[in-house]
Design a protein around this motif. Sequence first.
Motif, PDB file in Angstrom:
ATOM      1  N   PHE A 135      -3.017  64.991 104.744  1.00 10.31           N
ATOM      2  CA  PHE A 135      -1.605  65.100 104.355  1.00 10.31           C
ATOM      3  C   PHE A 135      -1.016  63.720 104.105  1.00 10.31           C
ATOM      4  O   PHE A 135      -0.257  63.511 103.160  1.00 10.31           O
ATOM      5  CB  PHE A 135      -0.792  65.818 105.425  1.00 10.31           C
ATOM      6  CG  PHE A 135      -1.026  67.301 105.548  1.00 10.31           C
ATOM      7  CD1 PHE A 135      -1.985  67.970 104.805  1.00 10.31           C
ATOM      8  CD2 PHE A 135      -0.268  68.038 106.430  1.00 10.31           C
ATOM      9  CE1 PHE A 135      -2.189  69.332 104.927  1.00 10.31           C
ATOM     10  CE2 PHE A 135      -0.447  69.406 106.559  1.00 10.31           C
ATOM     11  CZ  PHE A 135      -1.410  70.054 105.815  1.00 10.31           C
ATOM     12  N   ASP A 136      -1.351  62.776 104.976  1.00 11.32           N
ATOM     13  CA  ASP A 136      -0.839  61.414 104.838  1.00 11.32           C
ATOM     14  C   ASP A 136      -1.265  60.818 103.491  1.00 11.32           C
ATOM     15  O   ASP A 136      -0.447  60.242 102.776  1.00 11.32           O
ATOM     16  CB  ASP A 136      -1.365  60.564 105.995  1.00 11.32           C
ATOM     17  CG  ASP A 136      -0.670  59.224 106.098  1.00 11.32           C
ATOM     18  OD1 ASP A 136       0.576  59.186 106.036  1.00 11.32           O
ATOM     19  OD2 ASP A 136      -1.374  58.214 106.246  1.00 11.32           O
ATOM     20  N   LYS A 137      -2.503  61.000 103.132  1.00 10.30           N
ATOM     21  CA  LYS A 137      -3.010  60.485 101.854  1.00 10.30           C
ATOM     22  C   LYS A 137      -2.293  61.144 100.675  1.00 10.30           C
ATOM     23  O   LYS A 137      -1.924  60.467  99.711  1.00 10.30           O
ATOM     24  CB  LYS A 137      -4.514  60.704 101.764  1.00 10.30           C
ATOM     25  CG  LYS A 137      -5.128  60.136 100.496  1.00 10.30           C
ATOM     26  CD  LYS A 137      -6.631  60.153 100.552  1.00 10.30           C
ATOM     27  CE  LYS A 137      -7.329  59.709  99.296  1.00 10.30           C
ATOM     28  NZ  LYS A 137      -6.627  58.991  98.297  1.00 10.30           N
ATOM     29  N   ILE A 138      -2.068  62.446 100.752  1.00  9.78           N
ATOM     30  CA  ILE A 138      -1.363  63.158  99.678  1.00  9.78           C
ATOM     31  C   ILE A 138       0.047  62.586  99.506  1.00  9.78           C
ATOM     32  O   ILE A 138       0.475  62.288  98.390  1.00  9.78           O
ATOM     33  CB  ILE A 138      -1.320  64.674  99.957  1.00  9.78           C
ATOM     34  CG1 ILE A 138      -2.728  65.265  99.816  1.00  9.78           C
ATOM     35  CG2 ILE A 138      -0.335  65.382  99.026  1.00  9.78           C
ATOM     36  CD1 ILE A 138      -2.867  66.677 100.367  1.00  9.78           C
ATOM     37  N   ILE A 139       0.764  62.431 100.612  1.00  9.38           N
ATOM     38  CA  ILE A 139       2.137  61.923 100.555  1.00  9.38           C
ATOM     39  C   ILE A 139       2.159  60.515  99.952  1.00  9.38           C
ATOM     40  O   ILE A 139       2.946  60.221  99.042  1.00  9.38           O
ATOM     41  CB  ILE A 139       2.785  61.922 101.952  1.00  9.38           C
ATOM     42  CG1 ILE A 139       2.994  63.358 102.433  1.00  9.38           C
ATOM     43  CG2 ILE A 139       4.106  61.146 101.950  1.00  9.38           C
ATOM     44  CD1 ILE A 139       3.316  63.473 103.918  1.00  9.38           C
ATOM     45  N   LEU A 140       1.294  59.658 100.440  1.00  4.37           N
ATOM     46  CA  LEU A 140       1.265  58.270  99.949  1.00  4.37           C
ATOM     47  C   LEU A 140       0.844  58.202  98.483  1.00  4.37           C
ATOM     48  O   LEU A 140       1.478  57.517  97.681  1.00  4.37           O
ATOM     49  CB  LEU A 140       0.335  57.423 100.822  1.00  4.37           C
ATOM     50  CG  LEU A 140       0.796  57.223 102.261  1.00  4.37           C
ATOM     51  CD1 LEU A 140      -0.285  56.518 103.077  1.00  4.37           C
ATOM     52  CD2 LEU A 140       2.110  56.468 102.331  1.00  4.37           C
TER      53      LEU A 140
END
Length: 151
Positions: free
Chosen positions: A7-12
């Motif tokens: 999720f963190d990678k998607i958001i960034l």
Amino acid sequence: MDLVNEFDKIILDVSRVLGKPIGKEKYEIIDRGLPHQPRNLPAKMMGVYTFWFEGDFLKIGKSGPSSNARFLSQHYNPRSARSTLAASILLDKRMQEKGITENNVGDWIKSNCRRVDIILDSDLGIFTLELIEAALHYKYEPIYEGFAAQR
């Protein structure tokens, strides 16, 4: 599956590609685990919630800063609002063999679904909330989102 880092990678990645990167200090990703216990949406925050079951996302939704009930409890009660996870499960013929009833569906969700929440500062605005929800919808295609006829 490491959903927090995913999720963190998607958001960034998505926010960076669009030229408006979201700083990590503006959001928190919380894996509530399996089983899970829902928690309140903190004041002046908004959130994206996800329910994962046996390798699939069942529901991915959002709650604005004034929608704590949506974030905390509505998805566990089939009669609490339109379009709840509980109501969708009860209507799904594939789930009927699991012994799920209107009386136990909320407890079944807590016991059988992994919940991961993304808590965001409300000053990021509704478009940021909708962007993250849409990116997760696009990537994971949750079973109980949209109409089957539209898929």
